[in-house]
Enzyme design. Sequence first.
Site, PDB file in Angstrom:
ATOM      1  N   LYS A  46     -53.146 -16.516 -44.116  1.00 19.58           N
ATOM      2  CA  LYS A  46     -53.331 -16.068 -45.495  1.00 19.58           C
ATOM      3  C   LYS A  46     -52.795 -17.192 -46.378  1.00 19.58           C
ATOM      4  O   LYS A  46     -51.597 -17.256 -46.669  1.00 19.58           O
ATOM      5  CB  LYS A  46     -52.564 -14.767 -45.735  1.00 19.58           C
ATOM      6  CG  LYS A  46     -52.677 -14.209 -47.144  1.00 19.58           C
ATOM      7  CD  LYS A  46     -53.925 -13.402 -47.362  1.00 19.58           C
ATOM      8  CE  LYS A  46     -53.884 -12.702 -48.721  1.00 19.58           C
ATOM      9  NZ  LYS A  46     -55.107 -11.920 -48.980  1.00 19.58           N
ATOM     10  N   ASP A  60     -49.789  -8.179 -46.406  1.00 21.29           N
ATOM     11  CA  ASP A  60     -50.975  -8.750 -45.764  1.00 21.29           C
ATOM     12  C   ASP A  60     -50.598  -9.825 -44.754  1.00 21.29           C
ATOM     13  O   ASP A  60     -51.150  -9.883 -43.645  1.00 21.29           O
ATOM     14  CB  ASP A  60     -51.919  -9.345 -46.813  1.00 21.29           C
ATOM     15  CG  ASP A  60     -52.529  -8.295 -47.713  1.00 21.29           C
ATOM     16  OD1 ASP A  60     -52.441  -7.099 -47.384  1.00 21.29           O
ATOM     17  OD2 ASP A  60     -53.099  -8.668 -48.755  1.00 21.29           O
ATOM     18  N   GLU A 121     -57.947 -15.615 -44.260  1.00 18.91           N
ATOM     19  CA  GLU A 121     -58.298 -14.591 -45.238  1.00 18.91           C
ATOM     20  C   GLU A 121     -58.182 -15.139 -46.658  1.00 18.91           C
ATOM     21  O   GLU A 121     -57.157 -15.699 -47.037  1.00 18.91           O
ATOM     22  CB  GLU A 121     -57.387 -13.373 -45.098  1.00 18.91           C
ATOM     23  CG  GLU A 121     -57.770 -12.253 -46.058  1.00 18.91           C
ATOM     24  CD  GLU A 121     -56.710 -11.172 -46.159  1.00 18.91           C
ATOM     25  OE1 GLU A 121     -56.692 -10.470 -47.194  1.00 18.91           O
ATOM     26  OE2 GLU A 121     -55.901 -11.031 -45.231  1.00 18.91           O
ATOM     27  N   GLN A 216     -57.269  -1.872 -34.101  1.00 21.09           N
ATOM     28  CA  GLN A 216     -57.649  -1.985 -32.695  1.00 21.09           C
ATOM     29  C   GLN A 216     -58.918  -1.194 -32.410  1.00 21.09           C
ATOM     30  O   GLN A 216     -59.805  -1.663 -31.685  1.00 21.09           O
ATOM     31  CB  GLN A 216     -56.515  -1.491 -31.791  1.00 21.09           C
ATOM     32  CG  GLN A 216     -55.276  -2.356 -31.845  1.00 21.09           C
ATOM     33  CD  GLN A 216     -54.275  -1.891 -32.892  1.00 21.09           C
ATOM     34  OE1 GLN A 216     -54.651  -1.356 -33.934  1.00 21.09           O
ATOM     35  NE2 GLN A 216     -53.003  -2.094 -32.607  1.00 21.09           N
TER      36      GLN A 216
END
Length: 226
Positions: A46, A60, A121, A216
Amino acid sequence: MNATIDPARRPAWFIVGTDTGVGKTFVSCALLHALRQRGLSAIGMKPVASGTDDAGNNEDVDALAAASSVEAPRALRNPYCFAPAIAPHIAAAEAGVDIELERIVAAFNELRTLADATLVEGVGGFLVPLGDEIDGANLAVALDLRVILVVGMRLGCINHALLTHEVLSARGLRISGWVANRIDAEMPRFTENLQTIARLLPTPLLGIVEHGVTPQAAAAALTLPL
């Protein structure tokens, strides 16, 4: 990790969202789990984050680290992190910091050597400013990675998906596909909206992330564009 493969040839993607709050981090985590489930070591990055808790942690950044199979210094995983949860260029200006693309690219290049695959991201929407003269699009172009577009499935998503895809194409970026993320469990005419976007985007649908699942579980529904 297969250390014999040139890091520059290891798969990596830039994750772009149609807006802020569309689930880029969640989908990125799901993709990291999908890579791991296929036997690849994977790490998430990130480059720029805003909003921290009292300990200086960003939600995040921590989520991406938890979904990764490889540990790395935070300076590589998250070169820029600002305390207030506001637009990054405003947060950077208040902190007296210039966000430098060269620093982010250097961190990514080092991070890429640590795993079989890397996900980066983006920040907010694709054109969110990072400074007076740079934005998220400049970052994507500087990294020159294949792009995965996250479409937050809610009212207005068709327009947002088409606009973002058009800008990605105009910047010369390679688009691997898009992911439909059901952020609004009660979205009217979900199927019709999904079909419309799939028909209008010249890019494959990589999967549908259902509302309320874990990263997942979401991984199993995703096709990796390796």
